[in-house]
Scaffold this active site. Structure first.
Site, PDB file in Angstrom:
ATOM      1  N   ASP A  13     -45.892  -9.526 104.012  1.00 23.54           N
ATOM      2  CA  ASP A  13     -44.742 -10.413 103.830  1.00 23.54           C
ATOM      3  C   ASP A  13     -45.000 -11.524 102.819  1.00 23.54           C
ATOM      4  O   ASP A  13     -44.414 -12.596 102.906  1.00 23.54           O
ATOM      5  CB  ASP A  13     -44.313 -11.043 105.182  1.00 23.54           C
ATOM      6  CG  ASP A  13     -44.119  -9.990 106.248  1.00 23.54           C
ATOM      7  OD1 ASP A  13     -43.507  -8.979 105.936  1.00 23.54           O
ATOM      8  OD2 ASP A  13     -44.598 -10.185 107.383  1.00 23.54           O
ATOM      9  N   LYS A  16     -44.242  -9.296  97.859  1.00 26.21           N
ATOM     10  CA  LYS A  16     -44.637  -8.294  96.852  1.00 26.21           C
ATOM     11  C   LYS A  16     -43.414  -7.658  96.179  1.00 26.21           C
ATOM     12  O   LYS A  16     -43.405  -7.428  94.976  1.00 26.21           O
ATOM     13  CB  LYS A  16     -45.483  -7.192  97.513  1.00 26.21           C
ATOM     14  CG  LYS A  16     -46.805  -7.701  98.067  1.00 26.21           C
ATOM     15  CD  LYS A  16     -47.538  -6.618  98.821  1.00 26.21           C
ATOM     16  CE  LYS A  16     -46.894  -6.240 100.135  1.00 26.21           C
ATOM     17  NZ  LYS A  16     -46.913  -7.268 101.181  1.00 26.21           N
ATOM     18  N   GLY A  40     -41.204  -3.911 104.560  1.00 24.93           N
ATOM     19  CA  GLY A  40     -39.843  -4.326 104.211  1.00 24.93           C
ATOM     20  C   GLY A  40     -39.961  -5.167 102.957  1.00 24.93           C
ATOM     21  O   GLY A  40     -40.375  -6.319 103.020  1.00 24.93           O
ATOM     22  N   HIS A  41     -39.678  -4.584 101.809  1.00 30.07           N
ATOM     23  CA  HIS A  41     -39.816  -5.318 100.548  1.00 30.07           C
ATOM     24  C   HIS A  41     -38.445  -5.849 100.124  1.00 30.07           C
ATOM     25  O   HIS A  41     -37.538  -5.089  99.830  1.00 30.07           O
ATOM     26  CB  HIS A  41     -40.430  -4.403  99.480  1.00 30.07           C
ATOM     27  CG  HIS A  41     -41.879  -4.095  99.762  1.00 30.07           C
ATOM     28  ND1 HIS A  41     -42.642  -3.239  99.016  1.00 30.07           N
ATOM     29  CD2 HIS A  41     -42.702  -4.564 100.729  1.00 30.07           C
ATOM     30  CE1 HIS A  41     -43.863  -3.198  99.520  1.00 30.07           C
ATOM     31  NE2 HIS A  41     -43.924  -3.988 100.561  1.00 30.07           N
ATOM     32  N   GLN A 224     -47.877  -4.109 103.129  1.00 22.86           N
ATOM     33  CA  GLN A 224     -48.628  -4.930 104.093  1.00 22.86           C
ATOM     34  C   GLN A 224     -49.599  -5.853 103.340  1.00 22.86           C
ATOM     35  O   GLN A 224     -49.322  -6.178 102.205  1.00 22.86           O
ATOM     36  CB  GLN A 224     -49.369  -4.052 105.116  1.00 22.86           C
ATOM     37  CG  GLN A 224     -48.461  -3.335 106.109  1.00 22.86           C
ATOM     38  CD  GLN A 224     -47.892  -2.037 105.572  1.00 22.86           C
ATOM     39  OE1 GLN A 224     -48.602  -1.234 104.999  1.00 22.86           O
ATOM     40  NE2 GLN A 224     -46.604  -1.820 105.754  1.00 22.86           N
TER      41      GLN A 224
HETATM   42  P1  IMP Z   1     -47.749  -0.768 112.273  1.00 20.57           P
HETATM   43  O1  IMP Z   1     -48.280  -0.596 110.899  1.00 20.57           O
HETATM   44  O2  IMP Z   1     -46.252  -0.660 112.337  1.00 20.57           O
HETATM   45  O3  IMP Z   1     -48.408   0.088 113.295  1.00 20.57           O
HETATM   46  O4  IMP Z   1     -48.068  -2.279 112.742  1.00 20.57           O
HETATM   47  C1  IMP Z   1     -49.400  -2.748 112.871  1.00 20.57           C
HETATM   48  C2  IMP Z   1     -49.455  -4.249 112.625  1.00 20.57           C
HETATM   49  O5  IMP Z   1     -49.177  -4.511 111.255  1.00 20.57           O
HETATM   50  C3  IMP Z   1     -48.443  -5.059 113.427  1.00 20.57           C
HETATM   51  O6  IMP Z   1     -49.004  -6.329 113.715  1.00 20.57           O
HETATM   52  C4  IMP Z   1     -47.288  -5.224 112.457  1.00 20.57           C
HETATM   53  O7  IMP Z   1     -46.515  -6.367 112.738  1.00 20.57           O
HETATM   54  C5  IMP Z   1     -48.038  -5.365 111.149  1.00 20.57           C
HETATM   55  N1  IMP Z   1     -47.270  -4.895 109.994  1.00 20.57           N
HETATM   56  C6  IMP Z   1     -47.009  -3.618 109.654  1.00 20.57           C
HETATM   57  N2  IMP Z   1     -46.294  -3.571 108.517  1.00 20.57           N
HETATM   58  C7  IMP Z   1     -46.100  -4.838 108.135  1.00 20.57           C
HETATM   59  C8  IMP Z   1     -45.458  -5.438 107.012  1.00 20.57           C
HETATM   60  O8  IMP Z   1     -44.924  -4.772 106.120  1.00 20.57           O
HETATM   61  N3  IMP Z   1     -45.464  -6.798 106.972  1.00 20.57           N
HETATM   62  C9  IMP Z   1     -46.085  -7.547 107.910  1.00 20.57           C
HETATM   63  N4  IMP Z   1     -46.715  -7.045 108.976  1.00 20.57           N
HETATM   64  C10 IMP Z   1     -46.718  -5.692 109.089  1.00 20.57           C
END
Ligand code: IMP
Length: 423
Positions: A13, A16, A40-41, A224
């Site tokens: 977040d 990017k 979520g970009h 991420q």
């Molecule tokens: P997962 O990748 O959905 O399994 O989530 C694993 C961890 O990464 C969790 O704490 C999510 O909130 C975090 N996470 C996954 N994708 C994002 C992102 O795009 N932005 C921020 N946090 C993320």
């Protein structure tokens, strides 16, 4: 011609999507290398706000081809929704967006497995976005997964059925109360697959190699952030892919000696969504202000993000692991009005002062040590040149550059494309 990388240095977040959108005019190809619809970009331009999940952030520019690389995991259901949402922009998607045959597919049962696994963990849950990311990467490394290229086979539905049946058994094993109608979910999945199949599937590593040889400029887009990296993040509270620079090599098939610039994106403060340690997290009015002014809600899940001061110890670690050549600081405008700003420059780790990220940064082991600096009052959102930046913000930037030993090349002062100051 080298391949440049753009990635997040914190817990995701960082902004990017906005920076890829700003930089796309300089590139011929934008290629996503890992993650999936957990991302979520967010892009803002011409009064429009748009969120992308799997599709690279260069999609709005006529000059660029967009590639979903082999390291990405694709949910055809969400992908179809993304395509539907793009229809109003009248983009020629078919000629601008190519999908790697080697990218893995997220099945409806992967999403269910994610939900079952999180429910079974109880208080120890990761805080996953529940998009099926972990189970899909598990199938990839377990050598059971389904790939985009499989959809070109006549019998792909048999392969799908076998894997989904196996998953159903695994869901039962978790023994949690999960209500679902697989028939409905599958109907959606099949519709998504039909949409996906309208696009061109390519051997993206070969495509990128040939385009690079022709002198085309390529930007690899990460998702991420480095502290969510499966190897180097705050394990187990991480995502299931390599979000760091090396992930671009494996996620696109680009050789390490072909990497040029590494753009590292960070916020002027820190946020985290989901569970896991966060040494500089704030539970007071300052944290609440950052969240409110910064509109800190997850672009994918809508969950409020946890907020805190900038952590130089963690940032240095990310700069080092990624080999960052250019830094980009986001959301400086959100800090306007704070009289004093704190920057974490060291940790008290089990009674000792340290400046590197230790194995375990749980609160019982780590207390941040802060340096205090003066804040700024000015509204930055209307500023358009470096010369307009307040003196105290320049001092903040200089402090960070000295600590991190990398120049800050972009200062973003608002979500819109135009609110971007180049230094
Ligand atoms: P997962 O990748 O959905 O399994 O989530 C694993 C961890 O990464 C969790 O704490 C999510 O909130 C975090 N996470 C996954 N994708 C994002 C992102 O795009 N932005 C921020 N946090 C993320």
């Amino acid at each position: 011609m080298a391949v440049d990388l753009l990635l997040g240095l914190q817990w995701g977040d960082e902004g990017k999507g906005k920076i890829v959108d700003v930089l796309t005019k300089n590139y011929d190809i934008i290629a996503r290398f890992q993650g999936g619809p957990n991302a979520g970009h967010t892009l803002e331009f011409d009064g429009i706000k748009h969120v992308l999940h799997t599709i690279p952030s260069g999609i709005f520019h006529d000059n660029a081809i967009n590639i979903v690389g082999n390291g990405v995991v694709i949910d055809p259901v969400i992908f179809k929704k993304e395509l539907d949402n793009l229809k109003k922009f009248n983009l020629d998607i078919k000629s601008k967006l190519f999908i790697s045959r080697k990218a893995h597919l997220i099945l409806p049962t992967h999403r269910l497995l994610d939900a079952a696994s999180e429910a079974a963990k109880g208080k120890a849950k990761i805080g996953s976005t529940l998009k099926g990311i972990g189970p899909t990467y598990m199938d990839k490394t377990g050598r059971n997964g389904m790939r985009v290229g499989d959809l070109e086979l006549d019998n792909w539905q048999d392969k799908y059925r076998a894997l989904a049946n196996k998953h159903e058994g695994m869901i039962d094993y978790y023994d949690v109360d999960l209500q679902y109608d697989l028939k409905d979910l599958e109907a959606e999945f099949y519709k998504g697959v039909e949409e996906l199949k309208k696009l061109d599937f390519i051997d993206s590593e070969e495509y990128l190699f040939q385009e690079q040889r022709k002198g085309k400029k390529i930007l690899a887009e990460g998702a991420q952030g480095s502290l969510l990296d499966i190897d180097f993040g705050t394990y187990p509270y991480v995502t299931s892919s390599n979000t760091t620079a090396a992930g671009a090599c494996t996620g696109l098939g680009v050789a390490p000696n072909q990497i040029g610039k590494v753009f590292g994106i960070f916020k002027a403060y820190a946020t985290r969504v989901g569970s896991g340690p966060f040494p500089t997290e704030l539970f007071d009015e300052d944290g609440e202000t950052m969240g409110r002014v910064g509109n800190e809600f997850g672009a994918t899940t809508g969950r409020p993000r946890r907020c805190g001061w900038l952590d130089i110890v963690a940032l240095k670690y990310a700069v080092q692991i990624n080999g960052v050549t250019d830094l980009m600081m986001m959301k400086g405008d959100v800090l306007s009005g704070f009289k004093t700003l704190k920057i974490c420059t060291a940790y008290n780790y089990k009674g000792k002062e340290i400046t590197h990220l230790p194995f375990n940064i749980e609160p019982e082991n780590v207390t941040p040590i802060y340096t205090e600096v003066k804040g700024w009052d000015e509204d930055l959102t209307q500023m358009s040149s470096n010369g307009q930046l307040p003196e105290t913000l320049n001092a903040y930037i200089n402090f960070l550059e000295k600590e991190l030993e990398v120049p800050i090349k972009i200062v973003s002062v608002g979500p819109d494309r135009t609110q971007t100051i180049h230094r």
